[in-house]
Design an enzyme around this catalytic site. Structure first.
Site, PDB file in Angstrom:
ATOM      1  N   GLY A   1      -4.677  -0.300   0.273  1.00  0.00           N
ATOM      2  CA  GLY A   1      -4.153  -0.610   1.612  1.00  0.00           C
ATOM      3  C   GLY A   1      -5.272  -0.901   2.598  1.00  0.00           C
ATOM      4  O   GLY A   1      -6.044  -1.849   2.420  1.00  0.00           O
TER       5      GLY A   1
ATOM      6  N   ASP B   1       1.812   0.507 -10.636  1.00  0.00           N
ATOM      7  CA  ASP B   1       1.102   0.045  -9.437  1.00  0.00           C
ATOM      8  C   ASP B   1      -0.337   0.590  -9.433  1.00  0.00           C
ATOM      9  O   ASP B   1      -1.295  -0.167  -9.219  1.00  0.00           O
ATOM     10  CB  ASP B   1       1.872   0.510  -8.191  1.00  0.00           C
ATOM     11  CG  ASP B   1       1.199   0.090  -6.909  1.00  0.00           C
ATOM     12  OD1 ASP B   1       1.282  -1.103  -6.562  1.00  0.00           O
ATOM     13  OD2 ASP B   1       0.552   0.941  -6.275  1.00  0.00           O
TER      14      ASP B   1
ATOM     15  N   ILE C   1      -7.965   0.712   3.120  1.00  0.00           N
ATOM     16  CA  ILE C   1      -9.315   1.179   2.732  1.00  0.00           C
ATOM     17  C   ILE C   1     -10.172   0.012   2.249  1.00  0.00           C
ATOM     18  O   ILE C   1      -9.768  -0.705   1.329  1.00  0.00           O
ATOM     19  CB  ILE C   1      -9.237   2.212   1.580  1.00  0.00           C
ATOM     20  CG1 ILE C   1      -8.322   3.372   1.945  1.00  0.00           C
ATOM     21  CG2 ILE C   1     -10.615   2.710   1.202  1.00  0.00           C
ATOM     22  CD1 ILE C   1      -8.036   4.309   0.768  1.00  0.00           C
TER      23      ILE C   1
ATOM     24  N   GLU D   1       7.223  -0.009  -3.651  1.00  0.00           N
ATOM     25  CA  GLU D   1       7.410  -1.390  -4.099  1.00  0.00           C
ATOM     26  C   GLU D   1       8.900  -1.737  -4.063  1.00  0.00           C
ATOM     27  O   GLU D   1       9.745  -0.841  -4.059  1.00  0.00           O
ATOM     28  CB  GLU D   1       6.913  -1.543  -5.534  1.00  0.00           C
ATOM     29  CG  GLU D   1       5.432  -1.274  -5.704  1.00  0.00           C
ATOM     30  CD  GLU D   1       4.581  -2.207  -4.863  1.00  0.00           C
ATOM     31  OE1 GLU D   1       4.624  -3.408  -5.066  1.00  0.00           O
ATOM     32  OE2 GLU D   1       3.877  -1.706  -3.965  1.00  0.00           O
TER      33      GLU D   1
ATOM     34  N   LYS E   1      -4.056  -1.455  -9.904  1.00  0.00           N
ATOM     35  CA  LYS E   1      -5.177  -1.332  -8.960  1.00  0.00           C
ATOM     36  C   LYS E   1      -6.468  -0.931  -9.677  1.00  0.00           C
ATOM     37  O   LYS E   1      -7.530  -1.473  -9.393  1.00  0.00           O
ATOM     38  CB  LYS E   1      -4.814  -0.331  -7.860  1.00  0.00           C
ATOM     39  CG  LYS E   1      -3.712  -0.879  -6.937  1.00  0.00           C
ATOM     40  CD  LYS E   1      -3.127   0.205  -6.067  1.00  0.00           C
ATOM     41  CE  LYS E   1      -2.069  -0.341  -5.115  1.00  0.00           C
ATOM     42  NZ  LYS E   1      -1.269   0.718  -4.486  1.00  0.00           N
TER      43      LYS E   1
ATOM     44  N   GLU F   1      -8.675  -8.053  -0.737  1.00  0.00           N
ATOM     45  CA  GLU F   1      -9.069  -6.697  -0.314  1.00  0.00           C
ATOM     46  C   GLU F   1      -7.861  -5.766  -0.199  1.00  0.00           C
ATOM     47  O   GLU F   1      -7.917  -4.577  -0.529  1.00  0.00           O
ATOM     48  CB  GLU F   1      -9.795  -6.790   1.038  1.00  0.00           C
ATOM     49  CG  GLU F   1     -10.297  -5.486   1.590  1.00  0.00           C
ATOM     50  CD  GLU F   1     -11.388  -4.849   0.737  1.00  0.00           C
ATOM     51  OE1 GLU F   1     -12.481  -5.398   0.665  1.00  0.00           O
ATOM     52  OE2 GLU F   1     -11.127  -3.776   0.146  1.00  0.00           O
TER      53      GLU F   1
ATOM     54  N   LYS G   1      -1.172  -6.956  -5.834  1.00  0.00           N
ATOM     55  CA  LYS G   1      -1.952  -6.388  -6.956  1.00  0.00           C
ATOM     56  C   LYS G   1      -1.404  -6.794  -8.311  1.00  0.00           C
ATOM     57  O   LYS G   1      -2.154  -6.924  -9.272  1.00  0.00           O
ATOM     58  CB  LYS G   1      -2.043  -4.858  -6.857  1.00  0.00           C
ATOM     59  CG  LYS G   1      -0.726  -4.151  -6.611  1.00  0.00           C
ATOM     60  CD  LYS G   1      -0.523  -3.908  -5.154  1.00  0.00           C
ATOM     61  CE  LYS G   1       0.955  -3.706  -4.866  1.00  0.00           C
ATOM     62  NZ  LYS G   1       1.242  -2.712  -3.904  1.00  0.00           N
TER      63      LYS G   1
HETATM   64  N1  HSE Z   1       3.694   0.844  -3.335  1.00  0.00           N
HETATM   65  C1  HSE Z   1       2.300   0.869  -3.040  1.00  0.00           C
HETATM   66  C2  HSE Z   1       1.876   2.311  -2.827  1.00  0.00           C
HETATM   67  C3  HSE Z   1       2.020   0.028  -1.848  1.00  0.00           C
HETATM   68  O1  HSE Z   1       2.750   3.156  -2.637  1.00  0.00           O
HETATM   69  O2  HSE Z   1       0.689   2.610  -2.864  1.00  0.00           O
HETATM   70  C4  HSE Z   1       0.568  -0.216  -1.565  1.00  0.00           C
HETATM   71  O3  HSE Z   1      -0.059  -0.925  -2.588  1.00  0.00           O
END
Ligand code: HSE
Length: 412
Positions: free
Chosen positions: A129, A196, A131, A185, A200, A124, A100
């Protein structure tokens, strides 16, 4: 036979090779061709792997191998992932990634290269994840104007908040457990500081609004300042604290933010537990649709990666037309203008007088009553107001009481 390379053999990468090896036959039946892992790129040694002989430390073994037509990038981070992915696309190889950070920082550029080379760049697994969300937004909801997307998009922080609330676990212990389970991560600051989740929501906003949204244009707060006390007051109010990533249309621009918010129990996002993610998407024709599942972890994320590889095989002679144009951030409205009701927690010697002052300054506030709350504590919810307005009024209110926390109330 389709020859594939996998760059990275960490949590997700090992999940990708596991699935491709375990389901070789059923996958071949579905895509009408066998998929062979020809190379795995990693600097570490994996002598016990059933495909130990295919490991390489040299990217040249992949880029200069014309038989390899699909490359999976699951290294994470920008260096060297960006350079490697760019080279692969320029060489006419399709690329599938779960990264991402890469898509949020370089998506517009990489999609343009993929388009020029008539190859696929699919991601995707980069959001949510396991989904399915990129394809549904791009295809199934294509006839809609997407009015808003609200979601819990980071499994690690949701897991930590849950462990703190339900198991009385400390923040540090809950984070260590999330790392052990392979959710966090490499640098967990990206999770707990909200970057993060921000990356997204940037990817989703770029996809549905057609202009690249860079994370730098999006106001981002993590969960590090959320205290157990805030969590308890959220419960007493009738909700929960969640790290919410949100994108909403406002005219021809968007309001995009990532921040911890109070989510009322009436909203299903308040019940999302552990590593699960959920997104609520409202289209003008479809109404609200929910997408729920495991948002992180080895096999859930690898499941989405392998499905993209299969899509590349099925569409090797044509491109999936996922595209957005580059942007400079002027499509994102300043976060100070976004309107929310606010939770405020303060300490005061005279809570009756302070609450009267809060009503005078903010307008009619709702007091949160919590059993066994210390008598010098006051918590309340303000009426809806812009963040700029709230900041100014809160500074005025702080002359009367010691403000300890303020958190937005989610508008889902
Ligand atoms: N570190 C991310 C999370 C991993 O906890 O959602 C999945 O993108």
């Amino acid at each position: 036979m389709i020859q594939v390379a996998v760059m990275g053999h960490g949590v997700v990468g090992s999940g990708v090779t596991d699935i491709l090896l375990k389901h070789t036959e059923s996958i071949a039946k579905k895509v009408k061709e066998e998929i062979n892992i020809k190379r795995v790129l990693d600097l570490r040694e994996f002598p016990d792997s059933p495909i130990a002989d295919r490991f390489t430390k040299d990217f040249n073994d992949i880029i200069s191998d014309d038989e390899i037509s699909i490359v999976v990038e699951v290294m994470g981070g920008l260096k060297p992932a960006y350079d490697f992915v760019k080279q692969c696309l320029e060489k006419g190889k399709s690329v599938v990634t779960s990264n991402k950070e890469l898509v949020a920082a370089k998506g517009a550029e990489l999609l343009e290269i993929a388009q020029k080379q008539n190859v696929n760049f699919l991601f995707e697994a980069s959001v949510g994840g396991a989904i399915p969300i990129i394809r549904p937004l791009h295809q199934c909801l294509a006839a809609n104007d997407i009015e808003k997307i609200n979601g819990i998009l980071n499994g690690t922080t949701n897991f930590i908040l849950n462990k703190m609330i339900n198991d009385n676990m400390s923040f540090e212990d809950a984070l260590a457990l999330a790392q052990e389970k392979g959710y966090a991560e490499r640098n967990p600051a990206a999770d707990i500081e909200g970057h993060d989740a921000c990356r997204k929501i940037c990817i989703l906003a770029s996809l549905v609004y057609g202009t690249h949204v860079y994370p730098e244009s999006v106001h981002t707060e993590g969960i590090t300042k959320v205290t157990l006390k805030d969590v308890e007051y959220a419960k007493a109010w009738g909700g929960a604290v969640k790290l919410i990533a949100s994108a909403r249309k406002n005219g021809d621009k968007q309001e995009i933010i990532t921040a911890p918010m109070f989510v009322n129990n009436d909203c299903q996002l308040s019940n999302v537990d552990g590593v699960y993610n959920e997104l609520l998407v409202r289209g003008d024709s479809s109404g609200t649709i929910g997408f729920y599942g495991r948002g992180a972890g080895k096999l859930p994320t690898a499941s989405a990666v392998v499905a993209d590889v299969m899509d590349c095989v099925l569409h090797k002679d044509e491109r999936r037309n996922i595209m957005w144009k580059d942007g400079n951030g002027d499509n994102v409205l300043p976060y100070e203008t976004y309107v929310h009701a606010m939770y405020v927690l303060c300490e005061t010697n005279d809570s009756t007088a302070s609450f009267a002052k809060a009503n005078e300054i903010f307008g009619a506030c709702e007091k949160i009553t919590m059993e066994k709350a210390p008598s010098n504590e006051l918590a309340f919810i303000t009426p809806e107001l812009s963040y700029a307005d709230f900041t100014a009024k809160c500074a005025e209110f702080a002359k009367n009481a010691d403000v300890k926390s303020s958190i937005r109330i989610a508008k889902i």
